[in-house]
Scaffold this motif. Structure first.
Motif, PDB file in Angstrom:
ATOM      1  N   SER A 206       0.811  -1.208   0.000  1.00 56.62           N
ATOM      2  CA  SER A 206       0.000   0.000   0.000  1.00 56.62           C
ATOM      3  C   SER A 206       0.849   1.264   0.000  1.00 56.62           C
ATOM      4  O   SER A 206       0.618   2.189  -0.797  1.00 56.62           O
TER       5      SER A 206
ATOM      6  N   GLU B 229      -2.596   2.090  -8.218  1.00 56.01           N
ATOM      7  CA  GLU B 229      -3.923   1.568  -7.888  1.00 56.01           C
ATOM      8  C   GLU B 229      -3.859   0.064  -7.650  1.00 56.01           C
ATOM      9  O   GLU B 229      -4.447  -0.446  -6.699  1.00 56.01           O
TER      10      GLU B 229
ATOM     11  N   CYS C  79      -2.229  -0.696  -4.200  1.00 56.51           N
ATOM     12  CA  CYS C  79      -3.106  -0.352  -3.071  1.00 56.51           C
ATOM     13  C   CYS C  79      -4.353  -1.226  -3.025  1.00 56.51           C
ATOM     14  O   CYS C  79      -4.787  -1.637  -1.948  1.00 56.51           O
ATOM     15  N   ALA C  80      -4.928  -1.528  -4.184  1.00 58.30           N
ATOM     16  CA  ALA C  80      -6.121  -2.383  -4.215  1.00 58.30           C
ATOM     17  C   ALA C  80      -5.773  -3.802  -3.771  1.00 58.30           C
ATOM     18  O   ALA C  80      -6.562  -4.449  -3.074  1.00 58.30           O
TER      19      ALA C  80
ATOM     20  N   GLN D 269      -7.365  -5.930  -0.644  1.00 56.13           N
ATOM     21  CA  GLN D 269      -7.871  -7.301  -0.784  1.00 56.13           C
ATOM     22  C   GLN D 269      -7.230  -8.229   0.245  1.00 56.13           C
ATOM     23  O   GLN D 269      -7.879  -9.128   0.769  1.00 56.13           O
TER      24      GLN D 269
ATOM     25  N   TYR E  36      -7.383   1.645   3.057  1.00 56.58           N
ATOM     26  CA  TYR E  36      -8.397   2.348   2.266  1.00 56.58           C
ATOM     27  C   TYR E  36      -7.999   3.807   2.071  1.00 56.58           C
ATOM     28  O   TYR E  36      -8.187   4.367   0.994  1.00 56.58           O
TER      29      TYR E  36
ATOM     30  N   LEU F   6      -5.400   3.984  -0.688  1.00 59.25           N
ATOM     31  CA  LEU F   6      -6.001   3.823  -2.010  1.00 59.25           C
ATOM     32  C   LEU F   6      -6.749   5.098  -2.406  1.00 59.25           C
ATOM     33  O   LEU F   6      -6.641   5.563  -3.551  1.00 59.25           O
TER      34      LEU F   6
ATOM     35  N   VAL G 249     -14.161   4.684  -2.265  1.00 62.92           N
ATOM     36  CA  VAL G 249     -13.256   3.835  -1.488  1.00 62.92           C
ATOM     37  C   VAL G 249     -13.352   4.179   0.000  1.00 62.92           C
ATOM     38  O   VAL G 249     -13.374   3.286   0.852  1.00 62.92           O
TER      39      VAL G 249
END
Length: 144
Positions: free
Chosen positions: A55, A72, A75-76, A80, A89, A92, A108
């Motif tokens: 992240s 992205e 971070c996504a 997950q 979060y 992101l 988000v």
């Protein structure tokens, strides 16, 4: 002795990957994302499954290189891996803000509030994003 959530690593012996990570985050906080990249990449190389390493590397990639897709993805992926941590979060959302994707950032943050037990930092971030700027022509009302 209890520690605050998210601070468990502070009590563990420092390993190379943690040292690299801490140095990278420190440089990010001091607004040196380009310098932080190398440290954070090394931390990820040493532990590819750590969502925090992924992240914060994503944030550094966004700030330093403007590689929105890579940032992205990092971070996504972190969200997950550990969807119950508000900080992931927030990172992101920061990538989306850097990429001028304000609506995605708000989405988000809202998702993070719903999925985490501690959404206070997410609520603060949403509040900062929702504040209206002062009118450019202050002598005209907003209803013109």
């Amino acid at each position: 002795m209890a520690t605050r959530p998210g601070h468990e690593a502070c009590r563990l012996p420092a390993t190379e990957n943690r040292r690299e990570f801490r140095r990278g985050v420190e440089l990010l906080r001091k607004h040196y994302p380009g310098n932080a990249l190398g440290y954070l990449r090394r931390a990820v190389e040493l532990d590819r499954s750590n969502p925090f390493y992924l992240s914060f590397l994503g944030v550094a990639v966004a700030r330093a290189q403007g590689k929105w897709g890579e940032a992205e993805f990092l971070c996504a992926t972190a969200v997950q891996l550990k969807g119950d941590d508000a900080r992931l979060y927030l990172n992101l959302a920061e990538v989306y803000i850097e990429a001028n994707r304000r609506q995605d950032a708000m989405r988000v943050l809202q998702t993070g509030i719903e999925r985490t037990g501690n959404g206070s930092i997410l609520l603060k971030a949403m509040g900062r994003m929702q504040r209206r700027r002062a009118a450019m022509l202050s002598f005209l009302g907003r209803s013109h």
